[in-house]
Design a protein around this motif. Structure first.
Motif, PDB file in Angstrom:
ATOM      1  N   GLY A  28      -1.428  27.584  25.319  1.00 13.89           N
ATOM      2  CA  GLY A  28      -1.467  26.271  24.682  1.00 13.89           C
ATOM      3  C   GLY A  28      -2.297  25.295  25.477  1.00 13.89           C
ATOM      4  N   ASP A  29      -2.190  24.030  25.105  1.00 16.04           N
ATOM      5  CA  ASP A  29      -2.917  22.951  25.771  1.00 16.04           C
ATOM      6  C   ASP A  29      -1.928  21.999  26.425  1.00 16.04           C
ATOM      7  N   TYR A  30      -2.355  21.431  27.558  1.00 18.97           N
ATOM      8  CA  TYR A  30      -1.487  20.559  28.353  1.00 18.97           C
ATOM      9  C   TYR A  30      -2.288  19.350  28.831  1.00 18.97           C
ATOM     10  N   ASN A  31      -1.702  18.162  28.690  1.00 21.01           N
ATOM     11  CA  ASN A  31      -2.314  16.932  29.195  1.00 21.01           C
ATOM     12  C   ASN A  31      -1.668  16.543  30.517  1.00 21.01           C
ATOM     13  N   LEU A  32      -2.455  15.935  31.384  1.00 19.86           N
ATOM     14  CA  LEU A  32      -1.923  15.454  32.661  1.00 19.86           C
ATOM     15  C   LEU A  32      -0.872  14.379  32.413  1.00 19.86           C
ATOM     16  N   LYS A  47      -7.028  11.712  35.064  1.00 19.39           N
ATOM     17  CA  LYS A  47      -6.775  12.332  33.762  1.00 19.39           C
ATOM     18  C   LYS A  47      -7.121  13.814  33.866  1.00 19.39           C
ATOM     19  N   GLY A  48      -6.538  14.586  32.971  1.00 10.50           N
ATOM     20  CA  GLY A  48      -6.800  16.019  33.024  1.00 10.50           C
ATOM     21  C   GLY A  48      -6.253  16.739  31.815  1.00 10.50           C
ATOM     22  N   ARG A  49      -6.747  17.937  31.623  1.00  5.42           N
ATOM     23  CA  ARG A  49      -6.333  18.785  30.504  1.00  5.42           C
ATOM     24  C   ARG A  49      -6.416  20.235  30.963  1.00  5.42           C
ATOM     25  N   ILE A  50      -5.429  21.013  30.599  1.00  3.53           N
ATOM     26  CA  ILE A  50      -5.431  22.452  30.847  1.00  3.53           C
ATOM     27  C   ILE A  50      -5.353  23.150  29.497  1.00  3.53           C
ATOM     28  N   SER A  51      -6.172  24.175  29.351  1.00  2.97           N
ATOM     29  CA  SER A  51      -6.141  25.009  28.159  1.00  2.97           C
ATOM     30  C   SER A  51      -5.888  26.441  28.610  1.00  2.97           C
ATOM     31  N   ILE A  52      -4.888  27.082  28.021  1.00  8.21           N
ATOM     32  CA  ILE A  52      -4.538  28.455  28.390  1.00  8.21           C
ATOM     33  C   ILE A  52      -4.658  29.324  27.144  1.00  8.21           C
ATOM     34  N   LEU A 101       1.769  27.656  40.821  1.00 12.07           N
ATOM     35  CA  LEU A 101       2.017  27.193  39.463  1.00 12.07           C
ATOM     36  C   LEU A 101       3.473  27.438  39.105  1.00 12.07           C
ATOM     37  N   TYR A 102       4.063  26.442  38.457  1.00 15.79           N
ATOM     38  CA  TYR A 102       5.438  26.532  37.975  1.00 15.79           C
ATOM     39  C   TYR A 102       5.437  26.120  36.513  1.00 15.79           C
ATOM     40  N   PHE A 103       6.194  26.839  35.701  1.00 16.96           N
ATOM     41  CA  PHE A 103       6.266  26.526  34.283  1.00 16.96           C
ATOM     42  C   PHE A 103       7.718  26.424  33.861  1.00 16.96           C
ATOM     43  N   ASP A 104       8.043  25.341  33.165  1.00 15.54           N
ATOM     44  CA  ASP A 104       9.378  25.144  32.625  1.00 15.54           C
ATOM     45  C   ASP A 104       9.305  25.363  31.117  1.00 15.54           C
ATOM     46  N   PRO A 105       9.768  26.513  30.624  1.00 21.92           N
ATOM     47  CA  PRO A 105       9.674  26.798  29.192  1.00 21.92           C
ATOM     48  C   PRO A 105      10.461  25.821  28.323  1.00 21.92           C
ATOM     49  N   ALA A 106      11.564  25.291  28.843  1.00 18.10           N
ATOM     50  CA  ALA A 106      12.390  24.377  28.053  1.00 18.10           C
ATOM     51  C   ALA A 106      11.647  23.069  27.747  1.00 18.10           C
ATOM     52  N   SER A 107      10.979  22.504  28.744  1.00 17.30           N
ATOM     53  CA  SER A 107      10.267  21.232  28.547  1.00 17.30           C
ATOM     54  C   SER A 107       8.775  21.438  28.285  1.00 17.30           C
ATOM     55  N   ARG A 108       8.298  22.691  28.439  1.00 17.98           N
ATOM     56  CA  ARG A 108       6.879  23.034  28.290  1.00 17.98           C
ATOM     57  C   ARG A 108       6.019  22.212  29.254  1.00 17.98           C
ATOM     58  N   THR A 132      -0.321  19.118  21.308  1.00 20.03           N
ATOM     59  CA  THR A 132      -1.028  19.737  20.182  1.00 20.03           C
ATOM     60  C   THR A 132      -2.179  18.848  19.736  1.00 20.03           C
ATOM     61  N   ALA A 133      -2.324  17.698  20.403  1.00 19.15           N
ATOM     62  CA  ALA A 133      -3.400  16.765  20.054  1.00 19.15           C
ATOM     63  C   ALA A 133      -4.746  17.343  20.467  1.00 19.15           C
ATOM     64  N   PRO A 134      -5.771  17.132  19.654  1.00 18.04           N
ATOM     65  CA  PRO A 134      -7.102  17.616  20.038  1.00 18.04           C
ATOM     66  C   PRO A 134      -7.627  16.843  21.251  1.00 18.04           C
ATOM     67  N   LEU A 135      -8.462  17.499  22.033  1.00 17.00           N
ATOM     68  CA  LEU A 135      -9.091  16.856  23.187  1.00 17.00           C
ATOM     69  C   LEU A 135     -10.242  16.003  22.678  1.00 17.00           C
ATOM     70  N   THR A 136     -10.167  14.679  22.923  1.00 22.15           N
ATOM     71  CA  THR A 136     -11.189  13.761  22.411  1.00 22.15           C
ATOM     72  C   THR A 136     -11.934  13.026  23.519  1.00 22.15           C
ATOM     73  N   ASP A 137     -11.425  13.034  24.736  1.00 24.56           N
ATOM     74  CA  ASP A 137     -12.092  12.353  25.843  1.00 24.56           C
ATOM     75  C   ASP A 137     -13.413  13.064  26.133  1.00 24.56           C
ATOM     76  N   ALA A 138     -14.520  12.343  26.001  1.00 21.75           N
ATOM     77  CA  ALA A 138     -15.860  12.943  26.112  1.00 21.75           C
ATOM     78  C   ALA A 138     -16.082  13.644  27.460  1.00 21.75           C
ATOM     79  N   ALA A 139     -15.662  13.012  28.552  1.00 22.13           N
ATOM     80  CA  ALA A 139     -15.863  13.606  29.877  1.00 22.13           C
ATOM     81  C   ALA A 139     -15.041  14.894  30.022  1.00 22.13           C
ATOM     82  N   LEU A 140     -13.804  14.876  29.557  1.00 21.85           N
ATOM     83  CA  LEU A 140     -12.966  16.071  29.672  1.00 21.85           C
ATOM     84  C   LEU A 140     -13.470  17.185  28.758  1.00 21.85           C
TER      85      LEU A 140
END
Length: 183
Positions: A28-32, A47-52, A101-108, A132-140
């Motif tokens: 999925g996608d994750y915002n900072l 600011k940041g974004r991760i896509s997996i 890296l740590y992942f919490d499935p309950a809170s995602r 689930t929002a699309p990435l719109t920040d031009a630099a990111l």
């Protein structure tokens, strides 16, 4: 005795399913959400974004695009591969020795803890929340495209080999425990 055998069988089925679930749970996608450093400094993200994304039935591509607090115009991004093994999901061994890296499935929520190589022995905690929002920040967007291009680079494959030949043994992605008895 029959109940104990049934309970053991159910536990085996549950743990077997849990061993397979982590890879798909992470996609999925994750915002900072936050970026903090101890001791306090500007070594963090504004600011940041991760896509997996899955690459095949055993590998994930993790792509980070970001912006530094102290130098917004500087290059900020990276990519990593992860491999599903029988005992968990592991990051590539190459260039990941200073991070966890740590992942919490309950809170995602995905948390990255990075150790600095500075004299203060800084530690940075970056927390990313699922989106689930699309990435719109031009630099990111631009930085995300660059990192995906780097991950798919023929030159990188030539130099380092394909990701499925790398070592994935020293850096397990830790899934936070969930209380199976919670109501």
């Amino acid at each position: 005795m029959l109940r104990a055998a049934a309970a053991a069988a159910a536990f085996t089925v549950c743990t077997g399913a849990a061993a397979q679930a982590p890879m798909s749970a992470l996609v999925g996608d994750y915002n900072l959400a936050s970026s903090a450093t101890v001791p306090a400094s500007s070594w963090g993200y504004s600011k940041g974004r991760i896509s997996i994304r899955p690459l095949d039935d055993r590998h994930l591509l993790i792509v980070l695009s970001c912006e530094w607090k102290r130098e917004p115009k500087a290059v900020c991004g990276d990519y990593f591969y992860a491999q599903q093994r029988d005992d968990g999901l592991y990051l590539q061994d190459m260039n990941t020795f200073a991070m966890r890296l740590y992942f919490d499935p309950a809170s995602r929520k995905l948390t990255i803890i990075s150790r600095g190589a500075d004299a203060k022995a800084s530690v940075r905690h970056d927390v990313f929340s699922a989106t689930t929002a699309p990435l719109t920040d031009a630099a990111l967007v631009r930085r995300m495209k660059r990192e995906v291009s780097n991950a798919n680079s023929k030159e990188n494959r030539r130099v380092f080999g394909p990701h499925d030949t790398w070592d994935y043994q020293k850096n397990r992605i830790e899934f936070q425990r969930q209380d199976l008895t919670a109501q």
